[in-house]
Scaffold this motif. Sequence first.
Motif, PDB file in Angstrom:
ATOM      1  N   LEU A 247       0.821  -1.205   0.000  1.00 53.58           N
ATOM      2  CA  LEU A 247       0.000   0.000   0.000  1.00 53.58           C
ATOM      3  C   LEU A 247       0.856   1.257   0.000  1.00 53.58           C
ATOM      4  O   LEU A 247       0.530   2.246  -0.661  1.00 53.58           O
ATOM      5  CB  LEU A 247      -0.940  -0.033   1.202  1.00 53.58           C
ATOM      6  N   VAL A 248       1.965   1.241   0.747  1.00 55.74           N
ATOM      7  CA  VAL A 248       2.900   2.369   0.737  1.00 55.74           C
ATOM      8  C   VAL A 248       3.448   2.580  -0.670  1.00 55.74           C
ATOM      9  O   VAL A 248       3.546   3.700  -1.168  1.00 55.74           O
ATOM     10  CB  VAL A 248       4.045   2.134   1.744  1.00 55.74           C
ATOM     11  N   ASP A 249       3.812   1.472  -1.343  1.00 59.56           N
ATOM     12  CA  ASP A 249       4.348   1.564  -2.707  1.00 59.56           C
ATOM     13  C   ASP A 249       3.308   2.130  -3.678  1.00 59.56           C
ATOM     14  O   ASP A 249       3.635   2.934  -4.553  1.00 59.56           O
ATOM     15  CB  ASP A 249       4.807   0.186  -3.192  1.00 59.56           C
ATOM     16  N   ALA A 250       2.047   1.708  -3.513  1.00 58.90           N
ATOM     17  CA  ALA A 250       0.983   2.209  -4.390  1.00 58.90           C
ATOM     18  C   ALA A 250       0.795   3.707  -4.212  1.00 58.90           C
ATOM     19  O   ALA A 250       0.617   4.450  -5.187  1.00 58.90           O
ATOM     20  CB  ALA A 250      -0.323   1.470  -4.108  1.00 58.90           C
ATOM     21  N   GLU A 251       0.859   4.160  -2.964  1.00 61.24           N
ATOM     22  CA  GLU A 251       0.719   5.598  -2.737  1.00 61.24           C
ATOM     23  C   GLU A 251       1.913   6.358  -3.306  1.00 61.24           C
ATOM     24  O   GLU A 251       1.762   7.448  -3.880  1.00 61.24           O
ATOM     25  CB  GLU A 251       0.578   5.892  -1.243  1.00 61.24           C
ATOM     26  N   MET A 252       3.112   5.800  -3.171  1.00 68.50           N
ATOM     27  CA  MET A 252       4.300   6.456  -3.717  1.00 68.50           C
ATOM     28  C   MET A 252       4.203   6.605  -5.234  1.00 68.50           C
ATOM     29  O   MET A 252       4.534   7.659  -5.797  1.00 68.50           O
ATOM     30  CB  MET A 252       5.554   5.668  -3.336  1.00 68.50           C
ATOM     31  N   GLU A 253       3.754   5.559  -5.913  1.00 73.54           N
ATOM     32  CA  GLU A 253       3.609   5.631  -7.370  1.00 73.54           C
ATOM     33  C   GLU A 253       2.601   6.712  -7.761  1.00 73.54           C
ATOM     34  O   GLU A 253       2.802   7.431  -8.734  1.00 73.54           O
ATOM     35  CB  GLU A 253       3.171   4.265  -7.926  1.00 73.54           C
ATOM     36  N   ARG A 254       1.528   6.829  -6.978  1.00 70.47           N
ATOM     37  CA  ARG A 254       0.542   7.866  -7.265  1.00 70.47           C
ATOM     38  C   ARG A 254       1.147   9.248  -7.073  1.00 70.47           C
ATOM     39  O   ARG A 254       0.967  10.147  -7.910  1.00 70.47           O
ATOM     40  CB  ARG A 254      -0.683   7.712  -6.364  1.00 70.47           C
ATOM     41  N   ARG A 255       1.883   9.430  -5.988  1.00 66.58           N
ATOM     42  CA  ARG A 255       2.478  10.733  -5.715  1.00 66.58           C
ATOM     43  C   ARG A 255       3.547  11.092  -6.760  1.00 66.58           C
ATOM     44  O   ARG A 255       3.683  12.259  -7.146  1.00 66.58           O
ATOM     45  CB  ARG A 255       3.076  10.753  -4.307  1.00 66.58           C
ATOM     46  N   LEU A 256       4.301  10.091  -7.200  1.00 65.47           N
ATOM     47  CA  LEU A 256       5.291  10.344  -8.256  1.00 65.47           C
ATOM     48  C   LEU A 256       4.589  10.783  -9.541  1.00 65.47           C
ATOM     49  O   LEU A 256       5.042  11.718 -10.225  1.00 65.47           O
ATOM     50  CB  LEU A 256       6.107   9.070  -8.513  1.00 65.47           C
ATOM     51  N   ALA A 257       3.491  10.105  -9.875  1.00 66.99           N
ATOM     52  CA  ALA A 257       2.745  10.468 -11.083  1.00 66.99           C
ATOM     53  C   ALA A 257       2.193  11.880 -10.989  1.00 66.99           C
ATOM     54  O   ALA A 257       2.225  12.648 -11.956  1.00 66.99           O
ATOM     55  CB  ALA A 257       1.606   9.468 -11.308  1.00 66.99           C
ATOM     56  N   GLU A 258       1.709  12.245  -9.789  1.00 67.14           N
ATOM     57  CA  GLU A 258       1.194  13.597  -9.595  1.00 67.14           C
ATOM     58  C   GLU A 258       2.296  14.629  -9.700  1.00 67.14           C
ATOM     59  O   GLU A 258       2.112  15.698 -10.279  1.00 67.14           O
ATOM     60  CB  GLU A 258       0.508  13.693  -8.227  1.00 67.14           C
ATOM     61  N   ALA A 259       3.483  14.308  -9.139  1.00 75.57           N
ATOM     62  CA  ALA A 259       4.600  15.244  -9.180  1.00 75.57           C
ATOM     63  C   ALA A 259       5.068  15.458 -10.613  1.00 75.57           C
ATOM     64  O   ALA A 259       5.423  16.574 -11.018  1.00 75.57           O
ATOM     65  CB  ALA A 259       5.744  14.725  -8.314  1.00 75.57           C
ATOM     66  N   GLN A 260       5.082  14.388 -11.409  1.00 72.24           N
ATOM     67  CA  GLN A 260       5.505  14.497 -12.803  1.00 72.24           C
ATOM     68  C   GLN A 260       4.472  15.262 -13.644  1.00 72.24           C
ATOM     69  O   GLN A 260       4.835  15.967 -14.591  1.00 72.24           O
ATOM     70  CB  GLN A 260       5.731  13.106 -13.383  1.00 72.24           C
TER      71      GLN A 260
END
Length: 354
Positions: free
Chosen positions: A339-352
């Motif tokens: 779940l932590v990894d899924a949130e990180m991927e979402r945040r990375l996508a938002e940052a990009q």
Amino acid sequence: MNLDELISEYAGIEERLADPSVHADQNLARKLGKRYAELRPIVETHRELAATEDDLAAARELAAEDEAFAAEATDLERHKGDLEERLRRLLVPRDPNDAKDVILEVKAGEGGEESALFAGDLLRMYLRYAERVGWKTEVLDSHPSDLGGYKDVTVAVKAKGSQEEGVWTRLKFEGGVHRVQRVPATESQGRIHTSAVGVLVTPEAEDVDVQIDPHDLRIDVYRSSGPGGQSVNTTDSAVRITHLPTGVVVSCQNEKSQLQNKDQALRILRSRLLAMAQEEADAAAAAERKSQVRTVDRSERVRTYNYPENRISDHRVGYKAYNLDQVLDGDLHNVTQALVDAEMERRLAEAQGS
């Protein structure tokens, strides 16, 4: 804040923590210690990256004269890329509550006594998990069931000041409906039943987070009760607090002292009010964003615990494993990491995308 500002903040906190007078205020020292631990991996990764870049430059110069150094340069190039990716992830904007401790509530739901028994199993899982990662736990309030489970139980979970991760980072994803499939202890025919337990996780609010006007509170006292409703206390030590503006009601009866129960109830109330305020802000400012983060939405049915197959499934990210017995014994890391990894991927996508 950019990287230079974070490095400067880290140096400033390091200097303050070296001042003995700071530690006279335990709350301040704990707050600084948490922020220091939060910034440490960023600063250490930046330092390692700078050293690796220097080594890489030297290896390239040597490789131009001696091919024996070419392999070392290749390894350093790969390591430099890994460090850059790690630093990029560390600099992604975090959940503002990630450094906070939590108030965790487990409530029996559909399934009657079997649900209460599973609520007890979940409580044990969280307490064992907390023990594994070095968190401190404190049962604030509990209402046992007749067969040894819990109708509901509330626990404070705290990280040590030196830990890089706050409790919220991991446990925020536990909120929601947890479903269990097993043969209940109360079932004589050996049939598998499905029951549900609700888990509520809120960041523990500090006094500066939520200001409560005493005039907004209605405080009632009553006698504590145990399984089956029988009275277990001859004095009115249990406390029920109603926050009149919101209608939020909190009760505590675990402590023998009325004052202690009041303090515990106020802790839970502050955390609930903080969570409500943040949910309202999110709903007002980020309705579109909410639809994009459905994979980590804490409000829906989140997980199934299938005893016959020894299987645990998290429905938000498609996680599935066949080590349910180990998970219930506190080995929850891989589940929370998914779940932590899924949130990180979402945040990375938002940052990009921004």
